[in-house]
Scaffold this motif. Structure first.
Motif, PDB file in Angstrom:
ATOM      1  N   UNK A   4       0.837  -1.208   0.000  1.00  0.00           N
ATOM      2  CA  UNK A   4       0.000   0.000   0.000  1.00  0.00           C
ATOM      3  C   UNK A   4       0.871   1.258   0.000  1.00  0.00           C
ATOM      4  N   UNK A   5       0.273   2.385  -0.404  1.00  0.00           N
ATOM      5  CA  UNK A   5       1.013   3.654  -0.340  1.00  0.00           C
ATOM      6  C   UNK A   5       1.184   4.091   1.104  1.00  0.00           C
ATOM      7  N   UNK A   6       0.198   3.741   1.942  1.00  0.00           N
ATOM      8  CA  UNK A   6       0.214   4.136   3.344  1.00  0.00           C
ATOM      9  C   UNK A   6       0.169   2.863   4.177  1.00  0.00           C
ATOM     10  N   UNK A   7       1.108   2.713   5.111  1.00  0.00           N
ATOM     11  CA  UNK A   7       1.176   1.457   5.872  1.00  0.00           C
ATOM     12  C   UNK A   7      -0.139   1.151   6.573  1.00  0.00           C
ATOM     13  N   UNK A   8      -0.804   2.191   7.107  1.00  0.00           N
ATOM     14  CA  UNK A   8      -2.042   1.972   7.866  1.00  0.00           C
ATOM     15  C   UNK A   8      -3.149   1.405   6.994  1.00  0.00           C
ATOM     16  N   UNK A   9      -2.988   1.507   5.669  1.00  0.00           N
ATOM     17  CA  UNK A   9      -4.048   1.041   4.773  1.00  0.00           C
ATOM     18  C   UNK A   9      -3.872  -0.419   4.388  1.00  0.00           C
ATOM     19  N   UNK A  10      -2.768  -1.013   4.808  1.00  0.00           N
ATOM     20  CA  UNK A  10      -2.443  -2.353   4.308  1.00  0.00           C
ATOM     21  C   UNK A  10      -3.549  -3.358   4.582  1.00  0.00           C
ATOM     22  N   UNK A  11      -4.086  -3.315   5.807  1.00  0.00           N
ATOM     23  CA  UNK A  11      -5.065  -4.320   6.213  1.00  0.00           C
ATOM     24  C   UNK A  11      -6.422  -4.160   5.550  1.00  0.00           C
ATOM     25  N   UNK A  12      -6.715  -2.996   4.995  1.00  0.00           N
ATOM     26  CA  UNK A  12      -8.090  -2.763   4.535  1.00  0.00           C
ATOM     27  C   UNK A  12      -8.220  -2.827   3.016  1.00  0.00           C
ATOM     28  N   UNK A  13      -7.158  -3.238   2.329  1.00  0.00           N
ATOM     29  CA  UNK A  13      -7.257  -3.286   0.865  1.00  0.00           C
ATOM     30  C   UNK A  13      -7.817  -4.641   0.420  1.00  0.00           C
ATOM     31  N   UNK A  14      -8.951  -4.999   0.985  1.00  0.00           N
ATOM     32  CA  UNK A  14      -9.516  -6.311   0.680  1.00  0.00           C
ATOM     33  C   UNK A  14     -10.615  -6.168  -0.360  1.00  0.00           C
ATOM     34  N   UNK A  15     -10.232  -6.214  -1.604  1.00  0.00           N
ATOM     35  CA  UNK A  15     -11.190  -6.065  -2.700  1.00  0.00           C
ATOM     36  C   UNK A  15     -10.956  -7.213  -3.672  1.00  0.00           C
ATOM     37  N   UNK A  16     -11.975  -8.055  -3.830  1.00  0.00           N
ATOM     38  CA  UNK A  16     -11.830  -9.204  -4.728  1.00  0.00           C
ATOM     39  C   UNK A  16     -12.501  -8.916  -6.058  1.00  0.00           C
ATOM     40  N   UNK A  17     -11.753  -9.116  -7.140  1.00  0.00           N
ATOM     41  CA  UNK A  17     -12.394  -9.129  -8.448  1.00  0.00           C
ATOM     42  C   UNK A  17     -11.861 -10.317  -9.218  1.00  0.00           C
ATOM     43  N   UNK A  18     -12.487 -10.605 -10.328  1.00  0.00           N
ATOM     44  CA  UNK A  18     -12.069 -11.761 -11.111  1.00  0.00           C
ATOM     45  C   UNK A  18     -10.653 -11.550 -11.621  1.00  0.00           C
ATOM     46  N   UNK A  19      -9.834 -12.621 -11.654  1.00  0.00           N
ATOM     47  CA  UNK A  19      -8.498 -12.470 -12.246  1.00  0.00           C
ATOM     48  C   UNK A  19      -8.578 -12.176 -13.745  1.00  0.00           C
ATOM     49  N   UNK A  20      -9.761 -12.396 -14.334  1.00  0.00           N
ATOM     50  CA  UNK A  20      -9.923 -12.141 -15.768  1.00  0.00           C
ATOM     51  C   UNK A  20     -10.627 -10.805 -16.027  1.00  0.00           C
ATOM     52  N   UNK A  21     -10.689  -9.943 -15.018  1.00  0.00           N
ATOM     53  CA  UNK A  21     -11.378  -8.654 -15.186  1.00  0.00           C
ATOM     54  C   UNK A  21     -10.796  -7.891 -16.377  1.00  0.00           C
ATOM     55  N   UNK A  22     -11.680  -7.398 -17.225  1.00  0.00           N
ATOM     56  CA  UNK A  22     -11.245  -6.620 -18.386  1.00  0.00           C
ATOM     57  C   UNK A  22     -10.836  -7.466 -19.577  1.00  0.00           C
ATOM     58  N   UNK A  23     -10.721  -8.774 -19.383  1.00  0.00           N
ATOM     59  CA  UNK A  23     -10.260  -9.662 -20.464  1.00  0.00           C
ATOM     60  C   UNK A  23     -11.299 -10.720 -20.834  1.00  0.00           C
ATOM     61  N   UNK A  24     -12.158 -11.064 -19.885  1.00  0.00           N
ATOM     62  CA  UNK A  24     -13.073 -12.197 -20.046  1.00  0.00           C
ATOM     63  C   UNK A  24     -14.186 -11.854 -21.046  1.00  0.00           C
ATOM     64  N   UNK A  25     -14.364 -12.677 -22.087  1.00  0.00           N
ATOM     65  CA  UNK A  25     -15.378 -12.347 -23.099  1.00  0.00           C
ATOM     66  C   UNK A  25     -16.804 -12.354 -22.562  1.00  0.00           C
ATOM     67  N   UNK A  26     -17.046 -13.048 -21.449  1.00  0.00           N
ATOM     68  CA  UNK A  26     -18.406 -13.109 -20.899  1.00  0.00           C
ATOM     69  C   UNK A  26     -18.748 -11.882 -20.040  1.00  0.00           C
ATOM     70  N   UNK A  27     -17.744 -11.066 -19.683  1.00  0.00           N
ATOM     71  CA  UNK A  27     -17.957  -9.985 -18.709  1.00  0.00           C
ATOM     72  C   UNK A  27     -19.031  -9.008 -19.176  1.00  0.00           C
ATOM     73  N   UNK A  28     -19.807  -8.515 -18.203  1.00  0.00           N
ATOM     74  CA  UNK A  28     -20.831  -7.513 -18.499  1.00  0.00           C
ATOM     75  C   UNK A  28     -20.255  -6.107 -18.406  1.00  0.00           C
TER      76      UNK A  28
END
Ligand code: SF4
Length: 350
Positions: A4-28
């Motif tokens: 993280x840019x800020x050490x205090x933010x390390x624990x809260x960067x919990x965001x899950x997206x598909x590993x194929x985001x932006x590439x997957x032909x089925x994506x909406x």
């Protein structure tokens, strides 16, 4: 880019997206720009650093290569390329609570997280705990009062996008013409430093220089020219990664176990390797979580089958079912790994 840019933010960067985001032909929807904004929000808002390290968000673009069943405190799923559906304390397989324009998502998440922190007591670190006290419709009313746009009603019928049933391995089509994605599993979730060094080189030689980690304990390389994909897949196989969809280890998850964890009753990693060996002789390719104690560190979601250590050499076998809480229904109270392998093989004889 890893930290993280800020050490205090390390624990809260919990965001899950598909590993194929932006590439997957089925994506909406290509959710990557919004994901970047949400990560900036979590990092750059000191007030949000008070969130629990376990508080997690999911952003679902409708990709086929996605894990949708994993519960999150807050989830957003693409209904189409303009709209997102909101849910709390669950996953995009659940019924959504509201609908918004995609352009409103950043402000919605900001206000919802601040509201959560305002209302939650010190004992309520997760959304499901707050919802046990403040019903979802009341929470949404309070949220609405803080927004300068209207929350729209969720659609009466919601159909989450279809998803792969097994951990991906092999070559997958990409939305961009002439390019594809190549996925592989890391044996029981472990990658060694030498493997990572070679992976970085392979990614630069064949892909776009990015390595995407998958929620199935594997890797995905995107933007690979179709003409080079087989060569890359072979190189990943030579590196010791799991590149064949039929490999039984792709379905197995094991915690650290007694080899390196004081709480472990059994050597779950070693037992998983042995179970995979037994499964190779059958057609059975079950999804099994081997846990050396009930803490279940290796899998936050309940897998179709769980082997829970009861002695250094025995496991209880559970099957996931909506009717039974926890790991599910107890099928056998004490199986050795050989007996478990034989049990799975009987379900799918060769
Ligand atoms: S599940 Fe138990 S034994 Fe396994 S790593 Fe976690 S604490 Fe250790």
């Amino acid at each position: 880019g890893l930290g993280p840019r800020v050490a205090a933010a390390d624990d809260v960067r919990n965001l899950l997206l598909s590993p194929a985001a932006g590439l997957d032909p089925q994506a909406r929807m290509d959710v990557r720009p919004l994901a970047a904004q949400l990560l900036d929000l979590l990092q750059d808002s000191p007030a949000l650093h008070a969130l629990s390290a376990k508080f997690a968000l999911q952003l679902d673009g409708g990709e086929a290569l996605a894990m949708r069943e994993h519960p999150h405190d807050l989830w957003l799923a693409a209904e189409d390329d303009q709209h997102l559906l909101l849910g709390l304390a669950g996953c995009p397989m659940d019924t959504p609570l509201a609908r918004i324009e995609a352009s409103q998502a950043l402000e919605l998440v900001r206000q919802l997280l601040l509201l959560f922190l305002e209302l939650a007591t010190p004992e309520q670190s997760r959304m499901r705990q707050l919802l046990a006290q403040v019903p979802a419709d009341e929470l949404l009313q309070r949220l609405q009062a803080r927004l300068d746009f209207a929350l729209q009603p969720a659609p009466a019928t919601w159909q989450p996008a279809a998803t792969v049933e097994r951990a991906p391995a092999g070559i997958y089509p990409q939305a961009q013409a002439g390019l594809c994605m190549v996925a592989a599993g890391a044996q029981l979730g472990r990658l060694h430093a030498e493997q990572l060094t070679t992976l970085a080189e392979l990614s630069e030689r064949y892909g776009d220089g990015e390595l995407r980690l998958t929620p199935w304990q594997g890797l995905l390389l995107g933007n690979v020219p179709e003409s080079a994909s087989r060569e890359l897949l072979a190189a990943l196989g030579e590196l010791g990664l799991l590149t064949h969809i039929d490999e039984p280890l792709l379905g197995l998850v094991a915690c650290t176990g007694s080899a390196a964890c004081a709480r472990g009753l059994a050597d779950s990693k070693q037992h998983a390797l042995h179970l995979a060996e037994l499964l190779r002789a059958s057609h059975a390719r079950p999804q099994v979580h081997l846990s050396a104690c009930p803490r279940s560190c290796a899998s936050a979601r309940v897998q179709p089958y769980t082997l829970l250590a009861s002695t250094p050499d025995h496991y209880q076998l559970y099957q996931r079912t909506p009717a039974a809480p926890g790991f599910g229904r107890l099928l056998a109270p004490a199986l050795t790994i050989d007996e478990a392998g034989a049990w799975f093989a009987r379900q799918h004889p060769a």
